[in-house]
Design a protein around this motif. Sequence first.
Motif, PDB file in Angstrom:
ATOM      1  N   ARG A  56      14.128  67.988 -56.785  1.00 30.21           N
ATOM      2  CA  ARG A  56      14.593  68.936 -57.805  1.00 30.21           C
ATOM      3  C   ARG A  56      14.301  70.376 -57.384  1.00 30.21           C
ATOM      4  O   ARG A  56      15.111  71.281 -57.613  1.00 30.21           O
ATOM      5  N   ILE A  57      13.143  70.605 -56.768  1.00 31.12           N
ATOM      6  CA  ILE A  57      12.811  71.950 -56.263  1.00 31.12           C
ATOM      7  C   ILE A  57      13.839  72.402 -55.238  1.00 31.12           C
ATOM      8  O   ILE A  57      14.365  73.520 -55.287  1.00 31.12           O
ATOM      9  N   ASN A  58      14.178  71.520 -54.267  1.00 25.89           N
ATOM     10  CA  ASN A  58      15.142  71.883 -53.230  1.00 25.89           C
ATOM     11  C   ASN A  58      16.512  72.164 -53.828  1.00 25.89           C
ATOM     12  O   ASN A  58      17.233  73.072 -53.414  1.00 25.89           O
ATOM     13  N   TRP A  59      16.881  71.360 -54.838  1.00 23.60           N
ATOM     14  CA  TRP A  59      18.202  71.556 -55.453  1.00 23.60           C
ATOM     15  C   TRP A  59      18.260  72.896 -56.187  1.00 23.60           C
ATOM     16  O   TRP A  59      19.247  73.620 -56.089  1.00 23.60           O
ATOM     17  N   PRO A  98      19.617  82.349 -55.847  1.00 24.88           N
ATOM     18  CA  PRO A  98      19.532  83.255 -54.682  1.00 24.88           C
ATOM     19  C   PRO A  98      18.158  83.170 -54.034  1.00 24.88           C
ATOM     20  O   PRO A  98      17.200  82.637 -54.599  1.00 24.88           O
ATOM     21  N   GLU A  99      18.084  83.719 -52.822  1.00 30.19           N
ATOM     22  CA  GLU A  99      16.848  83.629 -52.065  1.00 30.19           C
ATOM     23  C   GLU A  99      15.723  84.442 -52.701  1.00 30.19           C
ATOM     24  O   GLU A  99      14.553  84.151 -52.536  1.00 30.19           O
ATOM     25  N   LYS A 100      16.057  85.504 -53.485  1.00 30.27           N
ATOM     26  CA  LYS A 100      14.997  86.359 -54.039  1.00 30.27           C
ATOM     27  C   LYS A 100      14.210  85.633 -55.110  1.00 30.27           C
ATOM     28  O   LYS A 100      13.023  85.843 -55.261  1.00 30.27           O
ATOM     29  N   THR A 101      14.884  84.792 -55.873  1.00 33.13           N
ATOM     30  CA  THR A 101      14.184  84.115 -56.976  1.00 33.13           C
ATOM     31  C   THR A 101      13.733  82.721 -56.602  1.00 33.13           C
ATOM     32  O   THR A 101      13.390  81.915 -57.472  1.00 33.13           O
ATOM     33  N   ALA A 102      13.783  82.366 -55.318  1.00 33.75           N
ATOM     34  CA  ALA A 102      13.430  80.999 -54.902  1.00 33.75           C
ATOM     35  C   ALA A 102      11.963  80.710 -55.178  1.00 33.75           C
ATOM     36  O   ALA A 102      11.596  79.641 -55.654  1.00 33.75           O
ATOM     37  N   TYR A 103      11.116  81.744 -54.874  1.00 36.59           N
ATOM     38  CA  TYR A 103       9.683  81.510 -55.047  1.00 36.59           C
ATOM     39  C   TYR A 103       9.344  81.342 -56.513  1.00 36.59           C
ATOM     40  O   TYR A 103       8.527  80.493 -56.877  1.00 36.59           O
ATOM     41  N   SER A 104       9.953  82.159 -57.405  1.00 37.72           N
ATOM     42  CA  SER A 104       9.646  82.043 -58.841  1.00 37.72           C
ATOM     43  C   SER A 104      10.086  80.689 -59.376  1.00 37.72           C
ATOM     44  O   SER A 104       9.384  80.066 -60.173  1.00 37.72           O
ATOM     45  N   ASP A 163       4.814  79.092 -49.242  1.00 39.79           N
ATOM     46  CA  ASP A 163       4.947  80.542 -49.158  1.00 39.79           C
ATOM     47  C   ASP A 163       6.413  80.938 -49.187  1.00 39.79           C
ATOM     48  O   ASP A 163       7.322  80.096 -49.161  1.00 39.79           O
ATOM     49  N   GLU A 164       6.678  82.256 -49.210  1.00 39.30           N
ATOM     50  CA  GLU A 164       8.041  82.780 -49.364  1.00 39.30           C
ATOM     51  C   GLU A 164       8.880  82.565 -48.113  1.00 39.30           C
ATOM     52  O   GLU A 164      10.083  82.313 -48.190  1.00 39.30           O
ATOM     53  N   GLU A 165       8.253  82.594 -46.942  1.00 45.78           N
ATOM     54  CA  GLU A 165       9.013  82.434 -45.699  1.00 45.78           C
ATOM     55  C   GLU A 165       9.594  81.025 -45.572  1.00 45.78           C
ATOM     56  O   GLU A 165      10.750  80.841 -45.176  1.00 45.78           O
ATOM     57  N   THR A 166       8.788  80.021 -45.941  1.00 42.08           N
ATOM     58  CA  THR A 166       9.293  78.635 -45.854  1.00 42.08           C
ATOM     59  C   THR A 166      10.438  78.419 -46.832  1.00 42.08           C
ATOM     60  O   THR A 166      11.411  77.720 -46.526  1.00 42.08           O
ATOM     61  N   GLU A 205      14.230  77.302 -45.860  1.00 41.81           N
ATOM     62  CA  GLU A 205      14.911  76.149 -46.481  1.00 41.81           C
ATOM     63  C   GLU A 205      16.233  76.569 -47.093  1.00 41.81           C
ATOM     64  O   GLU A 205      17.232  75.835 -47.027  1.00 41.81           O
ATOM     65  N   ALA A 206      16.277  77.787 -47.670  1.00 42.87           N
ATOM     66  CA  ALA A 206      17.545  78.264 -48.237  1.00 42.87           C
ATOM     67  C   ALA A 206      18.587  78.478 -47.148  1.00 42.87           C
ATOM     68  O   ALA A 206      19.765  78.123 -47.324  1.00 42.87           O
ATOM     69  N   LYS A 207      18.158  79.069 -45.995  1.00 46.08           N
ATOM     70  CA  LYS A 207      19.095  79.247 -44.882  1.00 46.08           C
ATOM     71  C   LYS A 207      19.617  77.897 -44.390  1.00 46.08           C
ATOM     72  O   LYS A 207      20.801  77.745 -44.080  1.00 46.08           O
ATOM     73  N   GLN A 208      18.706  76.935 -44.298  1.00 48.31           N
ATOM     74  CA  GLN A 208      19.149  75.604 -43.853  1.00 48.31           C
ATOM     75  C   GLN A 208      20.170  75.003 -44.818  1.00 48.31           C
ATOM     76  O   GLN A 208      21.136  74.360 -44.397  1.00 48.31           O
ATOM     77  N   GLU A 209      19.954  75.254 -46.117  1.00 44.24           N
ATOM     78  CA  GLU A 209      20.907  74.725 -47.091  1.00 44.24           C
ATOM     79  C   GLU A 209      22.274  75.377 -46.910  1.00 44.24           C
ATOM     80  O   GLU A 209      23.316  74.712 -46.994  1.00 44.24           O
ATOM     81  N   VAL A 210      22.273  76.743 -46.647  1.00 44.02           N
ATOM     82  CA  VAL A 210      23.547  77.431 -46.439  1.00 44.02           C
ATOM     83  C   VAL A 210      24.255  76.922 -45.192  1.00 44.02           C
ATOM     84  O   VAL A 210      25.474  76.663 -45.186  1.00 44.02           O
TER      85      VAL A 210
END
Length: 581
Positions: A219-222, A228-234, A272-275, A279-284
């Motif tokens: 669910r986290i990955n989905w 967007p990538e900016k709100t991924a960490y939140s 962390d934010e980099e990981t 993961e977001a880039k990999q999804e794209v």
Amino acid sequence: MEEIDNIIIHSLRQIGCDIEENVTNLSGFNTELVVEATVRCLEAIRPGLGLSTVLPVNMAARFRLGATLAQTCTELGYRGDIGYQTFLYNSEADLRRVFMFLIEKLPKESEKTVNESISKVALLEKSVASAISQGLSVPWLPYYCHKKGFRNRGRASVPYASVNIQVPIANVEDDYKDYCMRYLQSVPEQMQDISCFLPSMISHNARALNASSIDIMERINWLNSQQPEKTAYSNAHNIVKEFSKFSSENKTQTSTESQMKPESMMHPVLPDEETLRNEAKQEVETEKMKTECENIRINIEELQNEIKKLTTRLAQATITNQNEEKELKISEEQKKIKAKAYELLQDGPENIKKLESAIEASTSKLINLANQWEKHRVPLIMKYRQEREKHSTKANASQKKLDEIKLLKEREKELQEECRNKDQQYSQLVAEVQKLPKEVNRSAYTQRILEIINNVRKQRDEISKVLADTREIQKEINTLTGRLERSFTVVDELIFRDARTNEASRKAYKLLATLHSDCNELVSLVEETGATIREIRDLEEQIDSESAKNVGANLERITADLKQMKQETAALTAQLQTKAS
């Protein structure tokens, strides 16, 4: 009749009818026993009828069963009056005739009549004895060594082997659904062996019950792929809060694990934010690759459609080419024929003369050959006919001999089979005789049978004597009647001659005529009296036979059956009305 009833009851017991020992004649047979005995006799005569030996409860089924039994007896050749009433509302005389007919039709060499036990108790004892003897003949083994039966409580012969299987999941993306529909194999096809099916399903369900944390990470990955990538960490932080809430709700289930683990392992480590960005880039990139794969798949389908179209066009072109080649060959042959005809047309009259001379030569040659063939044909035909006649006579004789040999071989096989059956029956009868008690005296039965035969012979002799006396009396009556007619004719002529002139002769003639008429009336009265006496005897016999049929008891039974049938009809009518409403 008592001896006949004893023979019938003994024969019925031999074919398996459960007749009690206190039943000694057919008057003790009830309707159920009559139906059972008749069905068993018919099954022994004509196996495979499939009739039930139990009398049905429904009256319509009873009538159908009685009619079926009557029809079967008629097909076997029973000539008497028979119907469903013969079995349902029976009389002793009708039953005696029917059972005598059926017992005569029973197979004489049937093993069933030889080996069948007289009662069910003896049959049960025999089966128990055979089971005990079979059990004693087998060596004893402990229960875990038995491979068959209810004592096989050892370990299973098939080991527990599971395979990792992939099962489609509901409420997922369209790409995964497309993958499952197109490429994912069914669960049985994923098995290496069918014995792995049940263990694999059990293991898959066990893993699914313990996969709550895995579901949360999915669910986290989905959510990361959707935001967007900016709100991924939140978003990840919020989901981790949900996970901590889920873990706090299940404290009672994981209390023992929390005591054994250190405090640092109680809370999950936040990524962390980099990981999360990676993961977001990999999804794209994955989405791009999926779109490229879909485009490639569409191009492949278009190319396959084009290939199919070209293949159909090639097949059509090949067919048209073959047809044109055939037409070309035909036209070339016609061209050759026309070229030869044009060559002959240049010197027409000479070529015609040549053809006529060639035709005349060929006809004369054919005539000569026909004459020569006719000379050779006649003796050859005569010889052929003679040889054919000789061959037909030899063939007929050989065919007759072959038929005789076949008949003799079939007769030999039948005799051999009959000898085997006789030997087997003889051995079985000898074994049965040896099993019987030795103190049984059969001379009494033999003496009784001989007495019955002597009585029958005496009755037959008496009947013959009565018939001879009747014939003699009839002859004497006929002789006296003829003599009387002749005497009356002579006396009538003599008195009639004197009656013209003598008054006394006239009176005598009148008295003679009156006496002759009175005597004729007396003779007719005697004949009518004899016919009346015979009719009285016939009526008395009919009365005795009707009284023996128990008309009153049968009438009561018919009345009770009629009431039962009316009740069943009313019940069926009510059911139909309820269904219709």
